[in-house]
Design a protein around this motif. Sequence first.
Motif, PDB file in Angstrom:
ATOM      1  N   LEU A 125      36.391  80.321  87.593  1.00 10.98           N
ATOM      2  CA  LEU A 125      37.801  79.767  87.008  1.00 10.98           C
ATOM      3  C   LEU A 125      38.102  80.299  85.727  1.00 10.98           C
ATOM      4  N   GLU A 169      41.498  76.814  77.536  1.00  8.31           N
ATOM      5  CA  GLU A 169      41.605  75.767  78.586  1.00  8.31           C
ATOM      6  C   GLU A 169      42.963  76.304  79.140  1.00  8.31           C
ATOM      7  N   GLU A 170      42.517  76.494  80.660  1.00  9.56           N
ATOM      8  CA  GLU A 170      43.764  76.516  81.566  1.00  9.56           C
ATOM      9  C   GLU A 170      44.372  75.174  82.027  1.00  9.56           C
ATOM     10  N   GLU A 171      45.362  75.320  82.640  1.00  9.61           N
ATOM     11  CA  GLU A 171      45.950  74.032  83.544  1.00  9.61           C
ATOM     12  C   GLU A 171      45.031  73.536  84.167  1.00  9.61           C
ATOM     13  N   GLY A 172      44.810  72.178  84.292  1.00  8.78           N
ATOM     14  CA  GLY A 172      43.871  71.679  85.038  1.00  8.78           C
ATOM     15  C   GLY A 172      42.502  71.600  84.708  1.00  8.78           C
ATOM     16  N   CYS A 173      42.065  72.028  83.490  1.00  7.60           N
ATOM     17  CA  CYS A 173      40.671  72.291  82.849  1.00  7.60           C
ATOM     18  C   CYS A 173      40.685  71.747  81.518  1.00  7.60           C
ATOM     19  N   GLU A 174      39.740  71.162  81.248  1.00  8.60           N
ATOM     20  CA  GLU A 174      39.440  70.361  79.819  1.00  8.60           C
ATOM     21  C   GLU A 174      37.926  70.804  79.158  1.00  8.60           C
ATOM     22  N   MET A 216      32.894  72.630  80.274  1.00  4.58           N
ATOM     23  CA  MET A 216      34.067  72.403  80.822  1.00  4.58           C
ATOM     24  C   MET A 216      34.174  71.401  81.966  1.00  4.58           C
ATOM     25  N   ARG A 217      35.235  71.199  82.372  1.00  6.74           N
ATOM     26  CA  ARG A 217      35.622  70.245  83.536  1.00  6.74           C
ATOM     27  C   ARG A 217      36.994  70.793  84.353  1.00  6.74           C
ATOM     28  N   CYS A 218      37.109  71.378  85.428  1.00  5.75           N
ATOM     29  CA  CYS A 218      38.248  71.706  85.966  1.00  5.75           C
ATOM     30  C   CYS A 218      38.654  70.915  87.179  1.00  5.75           C
ATOM     31  N   THR A 219      39.820  70.698  87.542  1.00  3.79           N
ATOM     32  CA  THR A 219      40.376  70.139  88.616  1.00  3.79           C
ATOM     33  C   THR A 219      41.523  70.642  89.475  1.00  3.79           C
ATOM     34  N   GLU A 245      36.996  70.419  92.492  1.00  5.80           N
ATOM     35  CA  GLU A 245      36.702  70.121  91.229  1.00  5.80           C
ATOM     36  C   GLU A 245      35.533  70.920  90.759  1.00  5.80           C
TER      37      GLU A 245
END
Length: 143
Positions: free
Chosen positions: A14, A72-77, A92-95, A100
């Motif tokens: 990601l 951070e990219e869109e959909g990632c925190e 990080m967490r991305c969805t 996910e």
Amino acid sequence: MLPRVLLLSAALALPLAAQAQAEAPDLLPGQWEFTSTTTVEGDMPIPDQNETHQECLTQDEIDEAPMTLIEEEEGCELLEQDVSASGMDYRMRCTGEGGEADIVGSMSYLQDRAEGTMRVEMTTPMGEMVMNTEIQAERLGDC
């Protein structure tokens, strides 16, 4: 560019980019060789991926690195980060797109070499997958 190289393996999973505002990494400018090895565990057989390349890192690129290490990219925190001259750790967490991913990474800067790991645990429409990447970097000399 330093962030792209040191987090080369992240691009396989990601996109990452940066919020860190720390001192510059403890790395020397010069010609560097970067090697990453990625293994994937899961229901689908995916061969190991090995990549090696060389790049000239300038002092300016090293000085700018703290501003561009984790983005951070869109959909990632970005859940956690600890960035210093000697290294970085992040989580990080991305969805998105039916999946996910939880990402945990660590990198150590040792002046003339760097080493790190990244683990990505993914839930995808194709099932659960775990991607492990090891990164090694070595300064070869002047550019």
